[in-house]
Each structure stands twice: as structure tokens, then as C-alpha cells.
Design a protein around this motif. Structure first.
Motif, PDB file in Angstrom:
ATOM      1  N   ILE C  60      26.042  16.757  22.350  1.00  0.00           N
ATOM      2  CA  ILE C  60      25.110  16.810  21.219  1.00  0.00           C
ATOM      3  C   ILE C  60      25.268  18.123  20.455  1.00  0.00           C
ATOM      4  O   ILE C  60      25.230  18.152  19.220  1.00  0.00           O
ATOM      5  CB  ILE C  60      23.665  16.614  21.737  1.00  0.00           C
ATOM      6  CG1 ILE C  60      23.553  15.191  22.307  1.00  0.00           C
ATOM      7  CG2 ILE C  60      22.652  16.850  20.623  1.00  0.00           C
ATOM      8  CD1 ILE C  60      22.334  14.992  23.179  1.00  0.00           C
TER       9      ILE C  60
ATOM     10  N   ALA D  13      17.463  18.090  30.833  1.00  0.00           N
ATOM     11  CA  ALA D  13      17.709  19.381  30.212  1.00  0.00           C
ATOM     12  C   ALA D  13      16.391  20.077  29.904  1.00  0.00           C
ATOM     13  O   ALA D  13      15.418  19.435  29.538  1.00  0.00           O
ATOM     14  CB  ALA D  13      18.500  19.186  28.914  1.00  0.00           C
ATOM     15  N   MET D  15      14.639  24.267  28.699  1.00  0.00           N
ATOM     16  CA  MET D  15      14.874  25.676  28.455  1.00  0.00           C
ATOM     17  C   MET D  15      14.120  26.432  29.541  1.00  0.00           C
ATOM     18  O   MET D  15      12.887  26.356  29.624  1.00  0.00           O
ATOM     19  CB  MET D  15      14.362  26.096  27.073  1.00  0.00           C
ATOM     20  CG  MET D  15      14.808  27.515  26.716  1.00  0.00           C
ATOM     21  SD  MET D  15      13.881  28.197  25.353  1.00  0.00           S
ATOM     22  CE  MET D  15      14.538  27.247  24.017  1.00  0.00           C
ATOM     23  N   PRO D  74      21.891  24.469  22.461  1.00  0.00           N
ATOM     24  CA  PRO D  74      20.574  23.836  22.581  1.00  0.00           C
ATOM     25  C   PRO D  74      19.598  24.510  23.546  1.00  0.00           C
ATOM     26  O   PRO D  74      18.409  24.589  23.265  1.00  0.00           O
ATOM     27  CB  PRO D  74      20.925  22.417  23.053  1.00  0.00           C
ATOM     28  CG  PRO D  74      22.272  22.142  22.481  1.00  0.00           C
ATOM     29  CD  PRO D  74      22.991  23.474  22.539  1.00  0.00           C
ATOM     30  N   LEU D  75      20.085  24.988  24.692  1.00  0.00           N
ATOM     31  CA  LEU D  75      19.159  25.499  25.700  1.00  0.00           C
ATOM     32  C   LEU D  75      19.114  27.022  25.735  1.00  0.00           C
ATOM     33  O   LEU D  75      18.491  27.608  26.622  1.00  0.00           O
ATOM     34  CB  LEU D  75      19.535  24.916  27.064  1.00  0.00           C
ATOM     35  CG  LEU D  75      19.656  23.383  27.084  1.00  0.00           C
ATOM     36  CD1 LEU D  75      20.064  22.888  28.463  1.00  0.00           C
ATOM     37  CD2 LEU D  75      18.368  22.714  26.638  1.00  0.00           C
TER      38      LEU D  75
ATOM     39  N   LEU E  72      17.851  18.189  12.072  1.00  0.00           N
ATOM     40  CA  LEU E  72      16.822  18.013  13.107  1.00  0.00           C
ATOM     41  C   LEU E  72      17.124  16.850  14.046  1.00  0.00           C
ATOM     42  O   LEU E  72      16.808  16.909  15.230  1.00  0.00           O
ATOM     43  CB  LEU E  72      15.462  17.749  12.448  1.00  0.00           C
ATOM     44  CG  LEU E  72      14.834  18.923  11.723  1.00  0.00           C
ATOM     45  CD1 LEU E  72      13.610  18.449  10.960  1.00  0.00           C
ATOM     46  CD2 LEU E  72      14.448  20.011  12.719  1.00  0.00           C
TER      47      LEU E  72
ATOM     48  N   ILE F  60      16.678  16.977  23.828  1.00  0.00           N
ATOM     49  CA  ILE F  60      17.375  18.119  23.238  1.00  0.00           C
ATOM     50  C   ILE F  60      16.909  18.347  21.796  1.00  0.00           C
ATOM     51  O   ILE F  60      16.694  19.483  21.372  1.00  0.00           O
ATOM     52  CB  ILE F  60      18.899  17.892  23.319  1.00  0.00           C
ATOM     53  CG1 ILE F  60      19.317  17.881  24.796  1.00  0.00           C
ATOM     54  CG2 ILE F  60      19.652  18.979  22.548  1.00  0.00           C
ATOM     55  CD1 ILE F  60      20.692  17.301  25.041  1.00  0.00           C
ATOM     56  N   ILE F  63      13.642  20.219  22.093  1.00  0.00           N
ATOM     57  CA  ILE F  63      13.799  21.628  22.480  1.00  0.00           C
ATOM     58  C   ILE F  63      14.280  22.454  21.293  1.00  0.00           C
ATOM     59  O   ILE F  63      13.772  23.540  21.006  1.00  0.00           O
ATOM     60  CB  ILE F  63      14.790  21.737  23.672  1.00  0.00           C
ATOM     61  CG1 ILE F  63      14.160  21.124  24.936  1.00  0.00           C
ATOM     62  CG2 ILE F  63      15.183  23.195  23.919  1.00  0.00           C
ATOM     63  CD1 ILE F  63      15.132  20.969  26.111  1.00  0.00           C
ATOM     64  N   GLN F  64      15.261  21.923  20.569  1.00  0.00           N
ATOM     65  CA  GLN F  64      15.787  22.680  19.435  1.00  0.00           C
ATOM     66  C   GLN F  64      14.744  22.810  18.324  1.00  0.00           C
ATOM     67  O   GLN F  64      14.644  23.842  17.670  1.00  0.00           O
ATOM     68  CB  GLN F  64      17.042  21.994  18.909  1.00  0.00           C
ATOM     69  CG  GLN F  64      18.200  22.171  19.885  1.00  0.00           C
ATOM     70  CD  GLN F  64      19.476  21.591  19.342  1.00  0.00           C
ATOM     71  OE1 GLN F  64      19.581  20.391  19.185  1.00  0.00           O
ATOM     72  NE2 GLN F  64      20.440  22.437  19.062  1.00  0.00           N
ATOM     73  N   ALA F  65      13.954  21.765  18.118  1.00  0.00           N
ATOM     74  CA  ALA F  65      12.932  21.815  17.070  1.00  0.00           C
ATOM     75  C   ALA F  65      11.854  22.839  17.414  1.00  0.00           C
ATOM     76  O   ALA F  65      11.311  23.493  16.518  1.00  0.00           O
ATOM     77  CB  ALA F  65      12.325  20.438  16.865  1.00  0.00           C
TER      78      ALA F  65
END
Lengths: 156, 156, 156, 156, 156, 156
Positions: C60, D13, D15, D74-75, E72, F60, F63-65
Motif C-alpha cells: 500500500i 498493522a 502505530m 504508513p506506520l 487519502l 492503514i 492510521i495515515q489519516a
């Protein structure tokens, strides 16, 4: 002799290391002006026509740009912007934009204030350009700053 | 009577629909100036000190900002920027910035040219502000455009 | 004699004008590898321990980075990415990443394929670095492209 | 037995929470290389042709990417990057890129150093790909880190 | 049997290739609602207190988010958003948000309409959360779409 | 009487100054649900068809948002997100999303938790919309928060 701090001895661009600088409260105020035609001024004063969100769009664009400064200015440090106030005053020959930005961080926040003013001005021009092709952005400058090692300063 | 195209009859901000407009080649040129002290001019002319990447940083910041215009200007349409040229000329009392942007798309590219100039100017101020607190950005304006329904135009 | 296309005669960086080029279907494939320890390989093969989303995160990240290429690479043109496929193959001494990117646009899509592989590799390293400090990214290269003026090409 | 820290017991997944970790000064250095043809090396050494901003573009792309690491990986945690130095050395068979990144924050800054090198390399490939289709990015790795709980470390 | 189009036969996420699809005019409308307390409704109706830019902030956040959809939503295609209209209606028990998005592109624009509504709703909650901790976002859905292969559709 | 904190006395939007607030550990949990058809539920439970990365993509994206919240919500403060956990539970009539976000910063992290849930939900809808046009996002709300001046709070 003064030198450009953002390039090293060989002329290579770098981001200056500020990790050892203390976190202190800092504030900067910048100003700028969008010069435009009497017809635009009339529209922005809402004389019989809905001006609606026009000034809000510019204000919001400025606030968001202040947060995005390190993404726009290659050698600027990421700073946690803690407060932003943007004022737009509709004068007879244009719109004066004033932005005050605050932080508690390791380096100055002048670039955030200047970027806020510049992008608010661009957003305003975007909205009036169909009515006034000659709109012009000018006089973007820091007018005051406080905090940090260099202390308080005010443009005369 | 002229009206603000980016707000509707109730004053609400909107992105004007351009989906029915044809794709045509378009070009816009904008200019602006960063006024700065003689000491900065000397540094940018590289008198005995490495100026190195300084002007390159401003140029690149401008090019990248042109691509990011719709992200900065709330009601601007996404445009595929197809070419950007940024020139910085070091004059006696400042640096003149000229940006020419080209596209083949449905709407004008003036905002991309103006944003390019404004952000190149901000990046330049970032690099010289330690030497010249009074640096000022001014005269950001469209000087020429071509293509699209409104045809060619040049500021006198 | 060959020259660097992204700088003009004076050496200034620019975005080359592609507005007159035709829109054609284009495809590029890039590859790269993350070399890592046997312990990591075992984890990624899920031997008794949940590997879960690990490879999905890398995939991703790569897909998203392909879309963000013009934001990362200063002189790259914005391209509408129309399709991305990222494969991760867990080999004995590392993970091989293959990305194929497609578009119908005015310029080549090799940089999108390379950026996809590089960022997928970085995301993978992020997840394994606590277990393997020596993980290394290598051999990122274009292996095939088709479409556009230069036609089909395959690395031997 | 070692495990992947970025996925939980079910393989999802996440963070990892670092809010309880102390803010400490941290530094990481990463390296990588872009292998390219003798013709490119000659161009980058400026033999009779303006190489101009070419290396500056790569340096600036790397610095900006270091700041954008949490947006790409991403993380990865958002980290306030406090200093970045990128060196490009033109060798006989390629360009070696070295990036040193510094922060005072709650977690390590290796990913920022690696991302800086990877994106500087991608930007360089973008500029030379018209002259050398076979350019390849390799050996991207952390070579040293200091600060944080795990202390100083140097790759042999 | 139906299947998830965004994962391939092995379950790997991918961006579906749309490069062969024709460019057609497309439109999608989405709706959603922010349920809030009578005290907030009174504030938003401006009963004796400046509500000022409050609804404008939500509208602008929505418009900008529509443009940022591919950034997004990991597997969404980049789409050139050509028009966005966001309406906020203050009802007795909440604020109803309606967004209509238009494009001429290769794939549908429902995600842009949904993202517009969702982010406008989040921005509204941000402004009222100090007054109403219980504000809730609900009923975000596509209500109509037109254009593209699947033709016109309206939710009953 | 309560007032909208994000607009000043004249109604102008602003970012409230938090620079004087102390850095404290904060946590917020938000929930939401994507209602979808039995056919989708079956696909997400993987009955005979690879669901693969589908839930990972949503996790994911969320998390990114969370990290990108200040970029999406105009008046939100930049916050260093220190930990994010996103859970997706496939129920009989939809997917329940729960996000817990942690930080050590000057202001609350509810908006990050809500944005995480909203964007994870949008990403999920993107993947199932080809199978279920009627998928709907609902009940996005804060369910618990702790830390900061206002102390612990839990929705009944």
C-alpha cells in the motif's frame, strides 16, 4: 562578514541543525496587501451582492498554509504551529492582510507568518481575478517578532 | 454587474464546474520581486563566498509549488502542469522572479504562475532572513497569458 | 552530445514542457530488493508468528507513493496514475519487489514505477528494522517500459 | 524470539505507542549509490556543459523527503526533523549519497535518513534517465546512529 | 459470484487499471448528517452570537478534501475534480451536508463526493466539540450518480 | 453562554492559541460503522474468496489519516501522533471500526481518532462499492478520552 546560513562551505543547501536550541514561546506578525480595482472593493464590501465566504476562504487558506510551511519552503524546519490569527481589512484601494502566528518551539516562526499572508493573498486573487485581471500582491514582510534568542523586534 | 464567480447566490464558496470546457493549450507568466539589502545582493552574486544552491532552492520551491497550487488555493481546480520555467535575476536592489507555466487543460493557469512566484520568493526570504530582516516580497502579478476562451493578454 | 534535459542552457532547473506531446498508453515495470536476515525471512513467511499486514503495508505504501511521485521528485510532471500492481516475493535472502504502473498521459511513467518500489522497500525496512539493523535496499531499476515515442524497451 | 513490532498479536498493522518515551537527541546517517554510465558522470562533473542545479535538485528532494517521511511510511511516527545534511559525491562509476539527520524526539530517525537518501537518488535518476536508461539505485542502508535507548551504533 | 475488485486472486491490494476506459462526464452526489445539541443549533443559526465563518470552514474543508481523495484512499485513482458544490443545511437536530462533485475522467467520482461530506462533517465537529461532546456523524452515503458505463443511478 | 471557540468576536475563523498549555499524555477512542450487504460480509469473512488485504487497506488508511488530521481539518492544531490502533470487526450487518490514538502534546486528540475512523470507513467503502452501492457510513463519534485539563470522559 555575513553569510547565507542555509548553504554550507561548499555552497550545498542544508537544513541547519536546531536540535540543541531550547523550546521557547515565539510569535511573529507579517503583513501584505492585495491591490485591486474599485469594482472588487465594492464586491468585497458586499454592496448588494453576496460576498459570502470570500474573505473566509482567504483566511482559511492562510491558516492552512501556515501549517504547511515546512512542506513548501525546502529548508524550513517543521514547527508545531500553536495559534494563527488572520485579519483581512478591506481598504479603498485593496485588502490588507495581517497574520500573527505563535508557537513554543526551537526556531522562529516568521516564515509561517509570511507564508500565511502570501497564500491568503493568492487565495483572494483567485477569487477576484475574473473581475480584476490587474490585481497585484505586494508588501509582504515581517512587521514584528518576539521570543527566541534574538529577542523582540518591531519594524519601524 | 460583475460578481465573484467562486461564491454562489447565497454567498457559499464552491468550485466552479469546468467539466464542459474544452482542453486547450494555455500559458501564463507572472512576476514578483524580493527587495533586499546590498549585503544580500553581494552574497547572491557570490562575491568571495559560496552562494551555491541558494537560487536553486528558490527555483525548485517555485516549481514544486506550481504543482501544489490546487492543494493551497481552496477553490482552484487541479491542473496537470506540463511545463514550468523560473528565472531569478539578481538586480541591484533585489531579486526579480519570473515564472512561465504551461498546460493543456480546461482552465487557466495564472494561479499556478502566481503561486510559483510567491513560493520561490518565500524560499528566497527564508535563506536571506538571517542577514536581512527587512527583506520584502512585492509586485506579484500576472504579466501575460495565452490560450483559453479569453485569448491572449499582456499587461501594459 | 547528450545533455541533462532538466536544466536549461544556464544550468537552471526547469520542468520540461510536455504540453504538445500526445496522450498515449504507457506502462513501466521496476524492480528492487530488500536484503535481510534469515530471522526476518522466517517472520515474513509467517512461521508460527503472525506476519499479518506486514507485506500489505509495503504494498500500500508503494501504491500511494506512485500517486505522489510529482510531489516527491521536483521536476517530475504530474501524471494521472491509472493502474498499479505491486508484488512482493519472499526469497531466501530478501524480498524482491516488482511494480508495474500504467497511465494514458503525455510523458513516461518510469519514475512512478521506481518511486513505488523505493517506498515499498522503505516501508518494509521500517517494519523489520527492530529485528534486523542491517537490512539494505538495492538494485532499484526499470526493467521494462512500453508506449510513448521511444517505444518498447526491456532491460537485458 | 524476535517479532515484527508493527503488527499486533492478530497480525494487524498499528502505530506503536511511543508517548511514554523520553525526548532525547538522536542522529542517523544513511548512504546509497546511484550507478550510472561514464557519459552521465562526465555531465555531472560539468565537462563543458552546464550541470547547473542537477545535484542541488537531488539534495533538496532528499531534504524535503526527510520531512515527509511519516506521510510516506504508513506506520512511521511524525518526528520533528531538526537538521539534515545531504552530500553527493560524484565517483567514477556513480554518485554516492550520504544523509545525516538529527532530531530531539521520542523515537529513532533512521527512516528519515533512509528516505532522504532514497528520494535524493530517485530525483537524480529522474534527471539522468534520458541519457542513461540503465541507471540503478543501490546499497541504501543505515551506516550509523546515536542517541535513544539503544545507544550508539556503527555499521562495520 | 461478486468479488472485491481491489484485491487480486492472491488477495493482494492493487490499483485497478483504468487506462483503457474512455473519458466521460460524471457526477455524484453524497449526503451525511452531523447530529448535535440544541445549543449548537442555536449557535449555528447565529442567535445573538457571531457564527461567522463556521459553516464556511466546513464547506472549504470538504471542497479541499474532494481534491485530496486519492491521497487519502489508498486504492483510489487520481481524478481531476472539475466542480464541487457543498451545501450545509442547519436542521433542528443537526446539520445536513450535501456534496455534488463533477468530473470528465475515466472512473467514477463517488469517493470524492463521500470524502467531501465526511471531511466537511469532521471540520464541523471540530468547531462544535467544545460545546457538544456528543456530536455524531452519520448516514454518509451516495444518493445519486450519473455518467460512466453503469449509467444513472438514484438511491430510493 | 457557550460559544464557538474557533471563531473570534467578529466571526472570523482562527486557530486558537495553545502555546501556553502544558504537554500532557492524552488518549482518545472513536468508533463508527460501515453498514453493508450480506454479500459483502461474506466476502470480508473470506468465504472461499481471497479477501486478502481488504481490511489492512482500511486500517492503514485510517492510521495515515490520523497523522494527516491538521492538513484536513482547517483549524486543527498539528499534533505529534504517538500511537494509533485501529480495529475492524466484521459483524452481521456491517463492519465496526474502533480507533484509539495517543499523544503527549498540548491539545486533545479526539479529532485524530474521529478522522482515523472516518477515513478507514471511506477506504472500506471504496473497496466494496462495486459489490454494494448502498454501503453507508454511520455513528462516527468519540467514545472515550483521557488526559488534558478536562480529564477522563466516557460516553454512556
Amino acid at each position: 562578514m555575513p553569510r547565507l546560513t542555509h548553504v554550507d562551505d561548499t555552497g550545498a543547501a542544508r537544513m541547519v541543525d536546531v536540535s540543541a536550541k531550547p523550546v521557547t514561546a515565539r510569535e511573529a506578525t507579517a503583513k501584505g496587501v492585495v491591490t485591486c480595482s474599485p469594482a472588487v472593493i465594492e464586491l468585497l464590501r458586499g454592496a448588494g451582492v453576496p460576498k459570502g465566504d470570500a474573505l473566509a476562504v482567504a483566511r482559511i487558506a492562510g491558516i492552512q498554509a501556515a501549517k504547511r510551511t515546512p512542506d513548501l519552503i525546502p529548508l524550513a524546519h517543521p514547527i508545531a504551529v500553536h495559534g494563527v490569527q488572520v485579519d483581512l481589512e478591506v481598504l479603498d484601494e485593496g485588502v490588507e492582510i495581517t497574520a500573527t502566528v505563535r508557537t513554543a518551539d526551537r526556531t522562529g516562526i516568521e516564515m509561517e507568518a509570511l507564508t500565511c499572508v502570501a497564500v491568503a493573498a493568492l487565495a483572494l486573487v483567485d477569487m477576484i481575478k475574473a473581475v480584476d485581471k490587474l490585481a497585484e500582491i505586494g508588501r509582504i514582510r515581517v512587521v514584528a517578532k518576539s521570543g527566541g534568542r534574538s529577542g523582540d523586534w518591531r519594524r519601524d
